[in-house]
Scaffold this motif. Structure first.
Motif, PDB file in Angstrom:
ATOM      1  N   LEU A  63     -27.509  -9.731 -72.403  1.00 48.92           N
ATOM      2  CA  LEU A  63     -26.292  -9.421 -71.448  1.00 48.92           C
ATOM      3  C   LEU A  63     -26.734  -9.126 -70.150  1.00 48.92           C
ATOM      4  CD1 LEU A  63     -22.754  -8.389 -72.041  1.00 48.92           C
ATOM      5  CD2 LEU A  63     -23.972  -7.235 -70.173  1.00 48.92           C
ATOM      6  N   THR A  64     -26.622  -9.896 -69.149  1.00 57.62           N
ATOM      7  CA  THR A  64     -26.900  -9.576 -67.745  1.00 57.62           C
ATOM      8  C   THR A  64     -25.468  -9.361 -67.076  1.00 57.62           C
ATOM      9  OG1 THR A  64     -28.624 -11.331 -67.818  1.00 57.62           O
ATOM     10  CG2 THR A  64     -27.744 -10.688 -65.473  1.00 57.62           C
ATOM     11  N   ALA A  65     -25.666  -8.215 -66.202  1.00 56.70           N
ATOM     12  CA  ALA A  65     -24.548  -7.853 -65.515  1.00 56.70           C
ATOM     13  C   ALA A  65     -24.823  -7.427 -64.173  1.00 56.70           C
ATOM     14  CB  ALA A  65     -23.608  -6.618 -66.205  1.00 56.70           C
ATOM     15  N   PHE A  66     -24.038  -7.687 -63.076  1.00 55.03           N
ATOM     16  CA  PHE A  66     -24.243  -7.202 -61.651  1.00 55.03           C
ATOM     17  C   PHE A  66     -23.122  -6.047 -61.555  1.00 55.03           C
ATOM     18  CE2 PHE A  66     -26.086 -11.355 -61.864  1.00 55.03           C
ATOM     19  CZ  PHE A  66     -27.251 -11.193 -61.077  1.00 55.03           C
ATOM     20  N   THR A  67     -23.611  -5.171 -60.872  1.00 56.28           N
ATOM     21  CA  THR A  67     -22.752  -3.890 -60.807  1.00 56.28           C
ATOM     22  C   THR A  67     -22.846  -3.182 -59.263  1.00 56.28           C
ATOM     23  OG1 THR A  67     -23.111  -3.384 -63.151  1.00 56.28           O
ATOM     24  CG2 THR A  67     -22.310  -1.422 -61.531  1.00 56.28           C
ATOM     25  N   PHE A  68     -21.955  -3.103 -58.742  1.00 54.19           N
ATOM     26  CA  PHE A  68     -21.583  -2.436 -57.438  1.00 54.19           C
ATOM     27  C   PHE A  68     -21.393  -0.964 -57.755  1.00 54.19           C
ATOM     28  CE2 PHE A  68     -20.331  -6.612 -56.025  1.00 54.19           C
ATOM     29  CZ  PHE A  68     -20.880  -6.862 -55.043  1.00 54.19           C
ATOM     30  N   VAL A  69     -22.203  -0.343 -56.935  1.00 52.28           N
ATOM     31  CA  VAL A  69     -22.199   1.153 -57.278  1.00 52.28           C
ATOM     32  C   VAL A  69     -21.644   1.800 -55.907  1.00 52.28           C
ATOM     33  CG1 VAL A  69     -23.231   3.410 -57.777  1.00 52.28           C
ATOM     34  CG2 VAL A  69     -24.137   1.242 -58.742  1.00 52.28           C
ATOM     35  N   HIS A  70     -20.648   2.751 -55.939  1.00 46.11           N
ATOM     36  CA  HIS A  70     -19.935   3.195 -54.734  1.00 46.11           C
ATOM     37  C   HIS A  70     -20.465   4.683 -54.803  1.00 46.11           C
ATOM     38  CE1 HIS A  70     -17.171  -0.077 -55.349  1.00 46.11           C
ATOM     39  NE2 HIS A  70     -17.271   0.028 -53.986  1.00 46.11           N
ATOM     40  N   VAL A  71     -21.325   5.176 -53.912  1.00 47.09           N
ATOM     41  CA  VAL A  71     -21.679   6.654 -53.623  1.00 47.09           C
ATOM     42  C   VAL A  71     -21.310   7.306 -52.632  1.00 47.09           C
ATOM     43  CG1 VAL A  71     -23.628   5.810 -54.984  1.00 47.09           C
ATOM     44  CG2 VAL A  71     -23.565   6.336 -52.200  1.00 47.09           C
ATOM     45  N   GLU A  72     -21.287   8.719 -52.802  1.00 49.24           N
ATOM     46  CA  GLU A  72     -20.880   9.886 -52.004  1.00 49.24           C
ATOM     47  C   GLU A  72     -21.965  10.263 -51.528  1.00 49.24           C
ATOM     48  OE1 GLU A  72     -18.502  12.176 -54.124  1.00 49.24           O
ATOM     49  OE2 GLU A  72     -16.790  10.936 -54.069  1.00 49.24           O
ATOM     50  N   GLU A  73     -22.766   9.649 -50.480  1.00 52.81           N
ATOM     51  CA  GLU A  73     -23.991  10.178 -49.645  1.00 52.81           C
ATOM     52  C   GLU A  73     -24.003   9.786 -48.126  1.00 52.81           C
ATOM     53  OE1 GLU A  73     -27.471   9.272 -51.919  1.00 52.81           O
ATOM     54  OE2 GLU A  73     -27.202   7.021 -51.415  1.00 52.81           O
ATOM     55  N   GLY A  74     -24.547  10.219 -47.383  1.00 55.17           N
ATOM     56  CA  GLY A  74     -24.598   9.759 -45.946  1.00 55.17           C
ATOM     57  C   GLY A  74     -25.233   8.236 -45.698  1.00 55.17           C
ATOM     58  N   VAL A  75     -24.916   7.559 -45.009  1.00 54.34           N
ATOM     59  CA  VAL A  75     -25.448   6.458 -44.483  1.00 54.34           C
ATOM     60  C   VAL A  75     -26.763   6.627 -44.316  1.00 54.34           C
ATOM     61  CG1 VAL A  75     -25.236   4.440 -43.009  1.00 54.34           C
ATOM     62  CG2 VAL A  75     -23.070   5.341 -43.529  1.00 54.34           C
ATOM     63  N   GLY A  76     -27.605   5.398 -45.075  1.00 55.13           N
ATOM     64  CA  GLY A  76     -29.143   5.509 -45.013  1.00 55.13           C
ATOM     65  C   GLY A  76     -29.917   6.451 -45.799  1.00 55.13           C
ATOM     66  N   THR A  77     -29.014   7.285 -46.782  1.00 57.58           N
ATOM     67  CA  THR A  77     -29.677   8.213 -47.593  1.00 57.58           C
ATOM     68  C   THR A  77     -29.865   7.326 -49.071  1.00 57.58           C
ATOM     69  OG1 THR A  77     -28.496  10.198 -46.556  1.00 57.58           O
ATOM     70  CG2 THR A  77     -29.378  10.404 -48.961  1.00 57.58           C
ATOM     71  N   LEU A  78     -31.155   7.413 -49.361  1.00 55.19           N
ATOM     72  CA  LEU A  78     -31.317   6.531 -50.532  1.00 55.19           C
ATOM     73  C   LEU A  78     -31.715   7.289 -52.062  1.00 55.19           C
ATOM     74  CD1 LEU A  78     -33.715   3.930 -48.891  1.00 55.19           C
ATOM     75  CD2 LEU A  78     -31.019   3.724 -49.258  1.00 55.19           C
ATOM     76  N   ASP A  79     -31.266   8.478 -51.807  1.00 59.95           N
ATOM     77  CA  ASP A  79     -31.613   9.205 -52.898  1.00 59.95           C
ATOM     78  C   ASP A  79     -30.923   8.800 -54.043  1.00 59.95           C
ATOM     79  OD1 ASP A  79     -32.814  10.987 -51.248  1.00 59.95           O
ATOM     80  OD2 ASP A  79     -31.150  12.476 -51.027  1.00 59.95           O
ATOM     81  N   THR A  80     -29.557   8.516 -54.250  1.00 57.50           N
ATOM     82  CA  THR A  80     -28.891   7.923 -55.358  1.00 57.50           C
ATOM     83  C   THR A  80     -29.473   6.764 -55.799  1.00 57.50           C
ATOM     84  OG1 THR A  80     -26.972   9.309 -54.989  1.00 57.50           O
ATOM     85  CG2 THR A  80     -26.653   7.693 -56.182  1.00 57.50           C
ATOM     86  N   GLY A  81     -29.896   5.937 -54.830  1.00 65.21           N
ATOM     87  CA  GLY A  81     -30.517   4.641 -55.284  1.00 65.21           C
ATOM     88  C   GLY A  81     -31.702   4.643 -55.813  1.00 65.21           C
ATOM     89  N   GLN A  82     -32.662   5.564 -55.424  1.00 69.79           N
ATOM     90  CA  GLN A  82     -33.853   5.861 -56.168  1.00 69.79           C
ATOM     91  C   GLN A  82     -33.604   6.265 -57.677  1.00 69.79           C
ATOM     92  OE1 GLN A  82     -36.725   5.152 -54.822  1.00 69.79           O
ATOM     93  NE2 GLN A  82     -36.084   4.709 -52.780  1.00 69.79           N
ATOM     94  N   LYS A  83     -32.651   6.826 -57.876  1.00 58.08           N
ATOM     95  CA  LYS A  83     -32.313   7.479 -59.333  1.00 58.08           C
ATOM     96  C   LYS A  83     -31.791   6.174 -60.022  1.00 58.08           C
ATOM     97  CE  LYS A  83     -31.229  12.183 -57.948  1.00 58.08           C
ATOM     98  NZ  LYS A  83     -30.260  13.240 -57.443  1.00 58.08           N
ATOM     99  N   LEU A  84     -31.120   5.306 -59.576  1.00 61.58           N
ATOM    100  CA  LEU A  84     -30.675   4.169 -59.944  1.00 61.58           C
ATOM    101  C   LEU A  84     -31.689   3.250 -60.286  1.00 61.58           C
ATOM    102  CD1 LEU A  84     -27.430   3.509 -57.726  1.00 61.58           C
ATOM    103  CD2 LEU A  84     -27.329   4.286 -60.331  1.00 61.58           C
ATOM    104  N   ALA A  85     -32.539   2.811 -59.360  1.00 62.46           N
ATOM    105  CA  ALA A  85     -33.763   1.832 -59.663  1.00 62.46           C
ATOM    106  C   ALA A  85     -34.546   2.505 -60.614  1.00 62.46           C
ATOM    107  CB  ALA A  85     -34.474   2.014 -58.054  1.00 62.46           C
ATOM    108  N   ALA A  86     -34.649   4.032 -61.129  1.00 58.21           N
ATOM    109  CA  ALA A  86     -35.452   4.277 -61.886  1.00 58.21           C
ATOM    110  C   ALA A  86     -35.083   4.130 -63.321  1.00 58.21           C
ATOM    111  CB  ALA A  86     -35.703   5.831 -61.773  1.00 58.21           C
TER     112      ALA A  86
END
Length: 151
Positions: A63-86
């Motif tokens: 199963l392949t899925a594409f997921t949009f993730v809405h976050v609550e962090e400042g513009v340009g902050t990639l902390d949540t993205g790094q956790k997702l990518a891991a």
């Protein structure tokens, strides 16, 4: 980069295991000249790495899925993205402009696996919500772009 480099890159994109001798025959050059071109492309970062493509269905990831993730962090902050990518199920993680901060490409076993992964994603600090689309059939999938010669 010239037409020969472009030709070499497109051959390697389709078959990274081609021997240098066969690559040289295909482009009509001496093996030593082709090897030097490939090494130069590697040094310049045009060729980043060589990898094996694994058939996801053959390893239980159908199963392949594409997921949009809405976050609550400042513009340009990639902390949540790094956790997702891991997360190992995340094949691609893109920081995007638009309504969602991230677009993820996911591979899981089935819808139950997707549900469990989305729960894990939801527990990551900063994630507000997700919106997923399940792939029914893949018509084209590649990680290497076609290379065209630029004038």
């Amino acid at each position: 980069m010239d037409a020969v480099d472009t030709h070499i890159l497109n051959i390697l994109r389709d078959n990274a295991r081609i021997s240098n001798a066969e690559l040289a025959r295909t482009v009509g050059m001496a093996p030593s000249a082709v090897l030097e071109r490939v090494r130069k492309l590697e040094r310049k970062g045009v060729i980043e790495r060589y990898e094996a493509r694994i058939n996801p269905k053959e390893v239980g990831l159908s199963l392949t899925a594409f997921t949009f993730v809405h976050v609550e962090e400042g513009v340009g902050t990639l902390d949540t993205g790094q956790k997702l990518a891991a997360l190992p199920e995340v094949l691609e993680a893109h920081y995007t402009a638009g309504s969602a901060s991230y677009l993820l490409k996911l591979r899981v076993s089935d819808t139950e696996g997707l549900a469990q992964l989305l729960q894990r994603i939801g527990r990551i600090e900063g994630v507000r919500d997700t919106n997923s689309t399940i792939v029914l059939r893949t018509l084209k999938e590649t990680s290497a772009p076609a290379v065209v010669e630029t004038p």
